[in-house]
Write an enzyme that holds these catalytic residues in place. Structure first.
Site, short mmCIF file in Angstrom:
data_model
loop_
_atom_site.label_atom_id
_atom_site.label_comp_id
_atom_site.label_asym_id
_atom_site.label_seq_id
_atom_site.Cartn_x
_atom_site.Cartn_y
_atom_site.Cartn_z
N SER A 85 0.81 -1.23 0.00
CA SER A 85 0.00 0.00 0.00
C SER A 85 0.84 1.28 0.00
CB SER A 85 -0.89 -0.03 1.24
OG SER A 85 -1.39 1.26 1.51
N ASN A 86 0.52 2.17 -0.94
CA ASN A 86 1.13 3.51 -0.94
C ASN A 86 0.64 4.33 0.24
OD1 ASN A 86 2.54 3.37 -3.53
ND2 ASN A 86 0.50 3.28 -4.43
#
Ligand code: PLP
Length: 333
Positions: A85-86
């Site tokens: 996840s960014n």
């Protein structure tokens, strides 16, 4: 409404400054040439360069979600996403900058050894709690909240993607920036193409352009995972609630609703899995403009843009803005 009046509404809401000022808008003439003579003017707004922890759209949203009054007494941030996840990367970086602990509840198989965002989550000092499915994420965050309280701390749960009414205010600001960079021109519409998932970016843009009464703006959101109709209704709900946060009539969103398009045609075999179209787009962006797009989000938005140009959805005299929402680490996953 005039931009100064909207900035005044936004300024009622404190934020933690993480972005480094307006992100640039650049022309993409070689990409335009490669896509054929009928292609409208092509530009990119580089939110890959928001300027904190490798940038991207999450930086804008977290500025409001992590506003100083919301952090009073807080010792830990707790948030969630996929293993790569960014959002989790930027949240972990924000926790570090703010001197807070960070717990990331991530679903999916952790890469061994850790790569890309999974590597950065650890580097930034976050504690990782792995769960099997998306459905396990919320309960696991609540377990972490209780565990932190047991030890006398106080956790703050940051919802998935910081796609909350407050988080969306970050993209009301983004819309104001783009408005100043690309003023309306007579008889020329502007088509903003972006990657979407939890809908906060789309929602903030919709609220912002509705407030600005930019009837020339069309929003084209390419889903990374969510079905198109669900994405649209989530974004509309978030946009109306963002307008309420600003004490504005939520019905204003109807000004832009007819020009909001969502598509799930690029999802292919699923979240994070490249398609032939996204591979073609990745090569075209890289080889014509030296611009890097990630395999999960921005390459699919780029593929959507190519599809819509080929389908003749834009007039040759219009302008297209590719909103680059970041996500570079996934290239190294
Ligand atoms: C690089 C990138 N682009 C786009 C998105 C989608 O943004 P949103 O969740 O606001 O729809 C995300 C996050 O999910 C992302 O990391």
């Amino acid at each position: 409404m005039r931009p100064e009046a909207i900035y005044a509404l936004l300024d009622v809401h404190p934020r933690t400054h993480l972005t480094l000022g307006p992100t640039p808008v650049v022309h993409l003439p070689r990409l335009r040439g490669a896509l054929g003579p009928e292609t409208p003017e092509l530009l990119a707004k580089l939110d890959e360069a928001t300027g904190f922890a490798l940038g991207g759209n999450k930086v804008r949203k977290l500025e409001y979600e992590l506003a100083p009054p919301r952090l009073r007494g807080v010792t830990h941030l707790i948030t969630t996403g996929g293993v790569q996840s960014n959002h989790c990367r930027v949240a972990a970086a924000a926790a570090a900058r703010l001197g807070l602990g960070c717990v990331l509840v991530v679903n999916g198989d952790p890469p061994d050894p850790p790569t890309a965002n999974a590597l950065l989550h650890r580097l930034l000092g976050a504690k990782i709690r792995s769960v099997s499915t998306r459905a396990d994420r919320q309960p696991a965050m609540e377990v972490e909240l209780a565990r932190i309280a047991e030890f006398g701390g106080k956790g703050l749960i940051v919802p998935l993607g910081a796609s909350t009414p407050l988080g969306a205010l970050g993209y009301v600001r983004g819309a104001l920036e783009l408005h100043e960079q690309l003023p309306a021109e007579q008889d020329r519409d502007v088509h903003v193409v972006l990657a979407s998932s939890s809908g906060g970016t789309l929602a903030g843009l919709a609220a912002g352009f509705a407030l600005l009464e930019r009837t020339d703006i069309h929003l084209w959101a390419v889903s990374a995972d969510t079905p198109a109709e669900e994405l649209l209704s989530t974004a509309l709900e978030l946009a109306t609630r963002a307008l309420e946060e600003l004490d504005m009539d939520p019905a204003i969103v109807q000004r832009i609703q007819p020009r909001m398009n969502t598509s799930d045609e690029e999802v292919g075999d699923g979240y994070g899995i490249p398609t032939d179209a996204s591979r073609e787009a990745t090569e075209l962006w890289a080889r014509s403009e030296g611009m890097l797009v990630d395999p999960v989000y921005t390459s699919k938005a780029a593929a959507g843009l190519i599809r819509w140009i080929r389908e003749g959805r834009f007039l040759a005299g219009d302008r297209i803005v590719f909103l680059h929402t970041g996500g570079h680490p996934a290239i190294f996953a």
